[in-house]
Design an enzyme around this catalytic site. Structure first.
Site, PDB file in Angstrom:
ATOM      1  N   HIS A  78       0.854  -1.191   0.000  1.00 44.71           N
ATOM      2  CA  HIS A  78       0.000   0.000   0.000  1.00 44.71           C
ATOM      3  C   HIS A  78       0.891   1.243   0.000  1.00 44.71           C
ATOM      4  O   HIS A  78       1.642   1.479   0.943  1.00 44.71           O
ATOM      5  CB  HIS A  78      -0.913   0.009   1.233  1.00 44.71           C
ATOM      6  CG  HIS A  78      -2.072   0.949   1.105  1.00 44.71           C
ATOM      7  ND1 HIS A  78      -3.376   0.523   1.227  1.00 44.71           N
ATOM      8  CD2 HIS A  78      -2.133   2.283   0.869  1.00 44.71           C
ATOM      9  CE1 HIS A  78      -4.180   1.560   1.075  1.00 44.71           C
ATOM     10  NE2 HIS A  78      -3.439   2.647   0.859  1.00 44.71           N
ATOM     11  N   LEU A  79       0.770   2.014  -1.044  1.00 34.64           N
ATOM     12  CA  LEU A  79       1.552   3.241  -1.199  1.00 34.64           C
ATOM     13  C   LEU A  79       1.373   4.156   0.013  1.00 34.64           C
ATOM     14  O   LEU A  79       0.265   4.343   0.506  1.00 34.64           O
ATOM     15  CB  LEU A  79       1.084   3.976  -2.462  1.00 34.64           C
ATOM     16  CG  LEU A  79       1.760   5.300  -2.776  1.00 34.64           C
ATOM     17  CD1 LEU A  79       3.221   5.083  -3.139  1.00 34.64           C
ATOM     18  CD2 LEU A  79       1.033   6.003  -3.918  1.00 34.64           C
ATOM     19  N   HIS A  80       2.475   4.701   0.499  1.00 36.73           N
ATOM     20  CA  HIS A  80       2.412   5.694   1.570  1.00 36.73           C
ATOM     21  C   HIS A  80       3.670   6.549   1.525  1.00 36.73           C
ATOM     22  O   HIS A  80       4.752   6.060   1.245  1.00 36.73           O
ATOM     23  CB  HIS A  80       2.241   5.040   2.947  1.00 36.73           C
ATOM     24  CG  HIS A  80       3.275   4.035   3.294  1.00 36.73           C
ATOM     25  ND1 HIS A  80       3.317   2.763   2.763  1.00 36.73           N
ATOM     26  CD2 HIS A  80       4.336   4.109   4.134  1.00 36.73           C
ATOM     27  CE1 HIS A  80       4.337   2.093   3.254  1.00 36.73           C
ATOM     28  NE2 HIS A  80       4.980   2.897   4.089  1.00 36.73           N
ATOM     29  N   GLN A  81       3.479   7.830   1.768  1.00 34.83           N
ATOM     30  CA  GLN A  81       4.597   8.773   1.787  1.00 34.83           C
ATOM     31  C   GLN A  81       4.893   9.182   3.225  1.00 34.83           C
ATOM     32  O   GLN A  81       3.992   9.509   3.976  1.00 34.83           O
ATOM     33  CB  GLN A  81       4.259  10.013   0.970  1.00 34.83           C
ATOM     34  CG  GLN A  81       5.351  11.080   1.048  1.00 34.83           C
ATOM     35  CD  GLN A  81       5.214  12.083  -0.044  1.00 34.83           C
ATOM     36  OE1 GLN A  81       5.739  11.883  -1.112  1.00 34.83           O
ATOM     37  NE2 GLN A  81       4.496  13.169   0.228  1.00 34.83           N
TER      38      GLN A  81
END
Length: 185
Positions: A142-145
């Site tokens: 899951h993309l996360h910055q």
């Protein structure tokens, strides 16, 4: 066995145990073993970022909910106020994000920087995304910055260098502080 010291314990030097005493301070955090030992990469059924939005903001440490992305505190922060910006959609890399998600991730990152500066007085930031497990993403599915606030006197950022990691505020307290400082749309 060696002599017993003033504390009633045998000094390490004379104990015969492996190792040489060093200058490192150790802060034991056994609660992190759940995170460290779990090498499973979640899919949509068990993804903590997908499920975080199903709970009250205080419980899931969500600071702000946008239309296609949201901001929450990192459960295992590098520094106080360490935020994550996540799209609601379960995508793993930045190139899978649509134009709306990219724009909102960028906008929420800018707002988060302003909020952290105003509410916590930070002087700078480390911002980045680890794309894929091999690149260091703890949850690669899951993309996360990451938005990590930094301070001029932040000599305790890297435990390898500073030899101790200290977080002076509880996550719930930081979440409440940042959520109340987040501007209304």
């Amino acid at each position: 066995m060696g002599a017993v010291g003033p504390s009633g314990a045998e000094p390490l030097e004379s104990s015969g145990l492996v190792g040489v005493p060093d200058e490192l301070q150790r802060l034991w955090t056994p609660h992190r073993m759940v995170y460290i030992a779990d090498t499973h990469q979640p899919d949509e059924r068990d993804c903590p970022f997908c499920h975080a939005t199903e709970y009250p903001d205080e419980q899931s440490l969500i600071v702000h909910r946008g239309s296609s992305a949201y901001v929450l505190l990192n459960l295992y922060p590098y520094n106080n106020g360490h935020l994550l910006v996540c799209p609601y959609r379960h995508i793993s890399t930045y190139d899978e994000a649509n134009a709306e998600e990219v724009a909102e991730i960028g906008e929420l990152t800018q707002i988060a920087m302003r909020v952290l500066t105003g509410a916590m007085g930070c002087h700078g930031f480390n911002i980045g995304m680890n794309q894929g497990q091999i690149a260091g993403a703890g949850i690669a599915a899951h993309l996360h910055q990451h938005i990590v606030p930094r301070w001029a006197a932040d000599a305790n950022f890297f435990p390898i260098i500073a030899k101790t990691k200290s977080l002076p505020q509880l996550l719930g307290d930081v979440r409440d502080r940042l959520a109340s400082a987040w501007p209304e749309p």
